[in-house]
Design an enzyme around this catalytic site. Structure first.
Site, short mmCIF file in Angstrom:
data_model
loop_
_atom_site.label_atom_id
_atom_site.label_comp_id
_atom_site.label_asym_id
_atom_site.label_seq_id
_atom_site.Cartn_x
_atom_site.Cartn_y
_atom_site.Cartn_z
N LYS A 177 66.70 80.04 -80.62
CA LYS A 177 67.84 79.44 -80.61
C LYS A 177 68.18 78.92 -82.06
O LYS A 177 67.30 77.94 -82.36
CB LYS A 177 68.11 78.66 -79.60
CG LYS A 177 69.36 77.74 -79.40
CD LYS A 177 69.41 76.63 -78.72
CE LYS A 177 70.64 75.63 -78.74
NZ LYS A 177 70.67 74.48 -77.73
N ASP A 218 75.85 71.88 -83.45
CA ASP A 218 76.35 72.28 -82.04
C ASP A 218 77.33 70.93 -81.86
O ASP A 218 76.90 69.77 -81.65
CB ASP A 218 75.27 72.07 -81.03
CG ASP A 218 75.79 72.27 -79.47
OD1 ASP A 218 76.96 72.67 -79.41
OD2 ASP A 218 75.10 71.78 -78.66
N LYS A 250 81.22 67.15 -77.50
CA LYS A 250 80.03 66.10 -77.26
C LYS A 250 80.85 64.63 -77.64
O LYS A 250 81.55 64.33 -78.43
CB LYS A 250 78.75 66.00 -78.30
CG LYS A 250 77.72 67.46 -77.83
CD LYS A 250 77.00 67.44 -78.84
CE LYS A 250 75.88 68.70 -78.51
NZ LYS A 250 75.15 68.55 -77.52
N ASP A 278 69.64 71.37 -83.44
CA ASP A 278 69.60 72.46 -82.63
C ASP A 278 69.30 73.86 -83.05
O ASP A 278 69.08 74.73 -82.18
CB ASP A 278 71.26 72.39 -82.10
CG ASP A 278 71.20 72.45 -80.56
OD1 ASP A 278 70.29 72.51 -79.98
OD2 ASP A 278 72.18 73.01 -79.96
N ASP A 288 79.16 73.34 -73.74
CA ASP A 288 77.91 72.71 -74.61
C ASP A 288 76.75 73.18 -74.04
O ASP A 288 75.48 72.74 -74.45
CB ASP A 288 78.11 71.09 -74.34
CG ASP A 288 77.03 70.48 -75.13
OD1 ASP A 288 76.70 70.90 -76.39
OD2 ASP A 288 76.81 69.23 -75.18
N GLU A 318 75.46 76.25 -74.65
CA GLU A 318 75.89 77.08 -75.59
C GLU A 318 74.50 78.19 -75.78
O GLU A 318 74.60 79.30 -76.18
CB GLU A 318 76.80 77.10 -77.01
CG GLU A 318 76.08 76.27 -77.82
CD GLU A 318 75.07 75.41 -77.60
OE1 GLU A 318 74.08 75.17 -78.18
OE2 GLU A 318 75.48 74.31 -76.71
N ARG A 348 71.77 78.84 -74.21
CA ARG A 348 71.68 79.74 -73.34
C ARG A 348 72.29 81.07 -73.36
O ARG A 348 71.80 82.17 -73.07
CB ARG A 348 71.49 79.27 -71.68
CG ARG A 348 72.68 78.86 -71.24
CD ARG A 348 72.69 77.87 -70.34
NE ARG A 348 72.29 76.56 -70.51
CZ ARG A 348 72.14 75.38 -69.79
NH1 ARG A 348 72.31 75.73 -68.49
NH2 ARG A 348 71.85 74.25 -70.35
#
Length: 468
Positions: free
Chosen positions: A233, A238, A245, A256, A315, A317, A319
């Protein structure tokens, strides 16, 4: 820092690693006792041109931590030529642990600082206590240096701010790594994602001014013993998307991209370790931002394998990116022996396992045992979380095949992994493991031989898995 194997006596400072004062001479014992030095872990004491370093045990991790304390102390001094001497007779000379302690412990990210630290120290390691021949130690030294360089490369990538490191920066870095290490590298943009029905990954990045990148690195030795796929990933930033967030939650979200960065780090040292397996690294580099064309809660996305996904939280995202990348990997690469994915996926794994442990999930107990062995040898910490028959209902959707999030925080690391499981083909279920590295990948404090910020989590773990 320059590290060499030698028994030279031309040095400014000698390092003595001890677990008690028994091996010290009478004068040293008295002075050390007066200074309240008890050879405890983390204790460092300078006496003239000798530096005494305490170690509680003589295991791998103890040695790494001892030498990380040593180099942090030395970096504050003007000593340049340093000799390392291991006093304990019951210590099996562990060069790899010494090197990792020194290099990983000395790392600092000063790219954006006006005053930079230039390490000109020369470290001479006396291999007298080793049972190995010099040529073996020389090979071990070069291997250890290569792995540490890969870990520190990952640290640099993850620590770099999102304005300076975005999806196309990651693809450029991948091409650079490929060029230096005889890897194949293919990079695909958003047109490829659309044309290949990778709508989940495309949706996450479409509100960003930076185009999403699908990166495929390949390492192919002449006589391969098997085929391993690593998927990462790579959220270069993010914001949470429209499920924004809170302000505090956005700080450090440059981390991230740690999963994809770890995969890039592993790929960068395959040649150095003379890996005998064909390895593919799939990186999903995306930026999750807000805007008029951002994907929204209530949207239904169709992934590459045709599964429809109800978006309940933008959020969640990572996955979505991994889902399409996993599908791409399995469609593109045949006869896979193992498939591992890496992601800073859930904060829940930090609550469940603490700040320093990688969460590992999957269906194969045999494969988990192999990872546990690699964790022990590499020093990275792993904890295994179990699936059960009741949790899959939590990601059930009334309007699509599956939901990307649940209303409950209970078992969130497991339900996120169960979401990914929907995108693993039946024949690959026992070959797949998910690594949630949200805990150890990035911390806002120094711990062990890891610095403030990015740690390079996952690299040493998988390198040791491959070597075993």
């Amino acid at each position: 820092m320059n590290i060499q194997l030698t028994n030279t006596r031309n040095f400014d400072l000698e390092i003595k690693v001890i677990k008690n004062l028994k091996k010290c001479n009478l004068e040293e014992k008295k002075l050390l006792k007066d200074l309240n030095f008890k050879a405890l872990e983390g204790q460092v004491q300078l006496l003239g041109n000798r530096l005494f370093v305490g170690v509680s045990k003589l295991k791998k991790e103890d040695i790494k931590i001892a030498f990380s304390h040593t180099i942090r102390f030395l970096n504050k001094t003007k000593f340049e030529k340093i000799n390392i001497s291991l006093v304990e007779e019951d210590f099996e000379f562990d060069l790899e642990s010494i090197i990792q302690g020194l290099i990983l412990g000395s790392y600092s990210f000063d790219t954006f600082k006006t005053k930079k630290h230039h390490n000109k120290k020369k470290i001479y390691i006396d291999p007298t206590g080793s049972s190995k021949i010099y040529e073996e130690l020389e090979t071990e030294l070069n291997l250890s240096l290569a792995v540490c360089q890969s870990v520190n490369m990952v640290r640099n990538i993850v620590n770099t701010p999102p304005e300076d490191f975005y999806p196309k920066t990651m693809s450029s870095k991948a091409l650079e790594v490929a060029s230096k290490n005889d890897l194949e590298c293919k990079v695909y943009g958003e047109e490829f994602l659309i044309n290949n029905n990778m709508n989940a990954m495309y949706a996450v990045g479409r509100a960003s001014r930076h185009e999403s990148q699908l990166i495929h690195l390949s390492y192919k030795p002449k006589a391969s013993k098997g085929k391993i796929v690593l998927v990462g990933k790579g959220l270069t930033y993010d914001s949470g998307g429209l499920s924004l967030k809170p302000a505090a939650g956005m700080v450090s979200m440059k981390c991230d991209k740690s999963g994809a960065s770890a995969v890039l780090g592993i790929m960068s040292c395959l040649k150095a370790i003379n890996c005998e397996y064909e390895v593919h690294g799939i990186l999903g580099a995306v930026e999750n931002m807000i805007g008029g064309n951002a994907f929204k809660p209530d949207d239904v996305l169709k992934a590459k394998n045709g599964i429809s996904i109800e978006v309940k939280n933008t959020d969640a995202e990572g996955r979505l990116v991994l889902a399409d990348c996993l599908c791409y990997a399995q469609d593109k690469i045949e006869d896979i022996d193992y498939i591992f994915d890496f992601a800073t996926l859930t904060g829940a794994c930090i609550i469940g396992l603490g700040e320093y442990t990688n969460a590992v999930l999957g269906h194969s107990g045999k494969l988990k045992k192999k990872i546990k062995k690699a964790a022990k040898s590499s020093g990275e910490l792993v904890g295994f979380l179990p699936f059960n028959r009741y949790l899959p209902t939590m990601i059930k959707s009334e309007v699509a095949d599956i939901a990307n999030s649940t209303s409950s925080k209970a078992g969130a690391t497991i339900t996120a992994s169960l979401f990914l499981d929907k995108f693993i083909k039946k024949e690959n279920k026992k070959k797949w493991l998910h690594f949630d590295i949200a805990g150890p990948a990035y911390r806002d404090k120094v711990w062990g031989y890891n610095p403030y910020g990015a740690t390079g989590a996952g690299v040493r773990l998988i390198v040791d898995f491959l070597r075993q």
